[in-house]
Design a protein around this motif. Structure first.
Motif, PDB file in Angstrom:
ATOM      1  N   PHE A 135       0.847  -1.199   0.000  1.00 40.44           N
ATOM      2  CA  PHE A 135       0.000   0.000   0.000  1.00 40.44           C
ATOM      3  C   PHE A 135       0.878   1.244   0.000  1.00 40.44           C
ATOM      4  N   PRO A 136       0.627   2.167  -0.949  1.00 42.60           N
ATOM      5  CA  PRO A 136       1.446   3.384  -0.988  1.00 42.60           C
ATOM      6  C   PRO A 136       0.964   4.406   0.038  1.00 42.60           C
ATOM      7  N   LEU A 137       1.808   4.786   0.934  1.00 44.73           N
ATOM      8  CA  LEU A 137       1.439   5.806   1.935  1.00 44.73           C
ATOM      9  C   LEU A 137       1.301   7.163   1.275  1.00 44.73           C
ATOM     10  N   PRO A 138       0.390   8.007   1.743  1.00 44.79           N
ATOM     11  CA  PRO A 138       0.245   9.344   1.181  1.00 44.79           C
ATOM     12  C   PRO A 138       1.540  10.151   1.292  1.00 44.79           C
ATOM     13  N   LYS A 139       1.756  11.008   0.331  1.00 46.26           N
ATOM     14  CA  LYS A 139       2.965  11.838   0.324  1.00 46.26           C
ATOM     15  C   LYS A 139       2.653  13.243   0.758  1.00 46.26           C
TER      16      LYS A 139
END
Length: 139
Positions: A135-139
């Motif tokens: 899962f890509p964490l928010p930037k």
């Protein structure tokens, strides 16, 4: 990410929170509409893996008719036992309202979605796909 199912349902979504007899009848009809759209498209065994749901309400007027959380519940609940075994398999979700007539790029969008946008009527787009992993964490 593999896409498992996508479909469009015409009309505005119905909130899961209904207290009047008429509202409850509308919710029952809405759930039947979801089942009627998803069921004929799914002839495979129930999915048992984690999934990502994408639900987009293309609405008319000044504001959406329902909150995103109340919009998604009847859709996800109704697809349970039609497409997947348990709605807890939905581990990621994108639930969005978009005003009909808004400007957005359609390059690369699915044909079913583009066709519904071109028709210009209010509709709900539903898609199930594999979740992002990792899962890509928010930037």
């Amino acid at each position: 990410m593999a896409m498992h199912l996508e479909f469009v349902v015409l009309g505005p979504p119905i909130s899961n929170q209904q207290s009047t007899p008429n509202g409850k009848a509308n919710l029952i009809a809405w759930r039947a509409t979801i089942a009627g759209a998803a069921g004929p498209l799914w002839a495979k065994p129930l999915l048992t893996t984690n999934l990502k749901a994408i639900i987009i309400n293309f609405y008319a007027g000044n504001k959406p008719s329902v909150d995103v959380d109340n919009m998604s519940k009847p859709i996800l609940d109704e697809m349970q036992k039609i497409v997947y075994d348990d709605d807890r398999q939905i581990v990621q979700a994108e639930i969005t309202h978009v005003k009909i007539g808004s400007a957005f790029p359609i390059v690369g969008a699915s044909k079913i979605l583009v066709d519904a946008i071109r028709a210009g009527a209010q509709f709900v787009y539903v898609r199930l796909e594999d979740p992002a992993d990792p899962f890509p964490l928010p930037k």
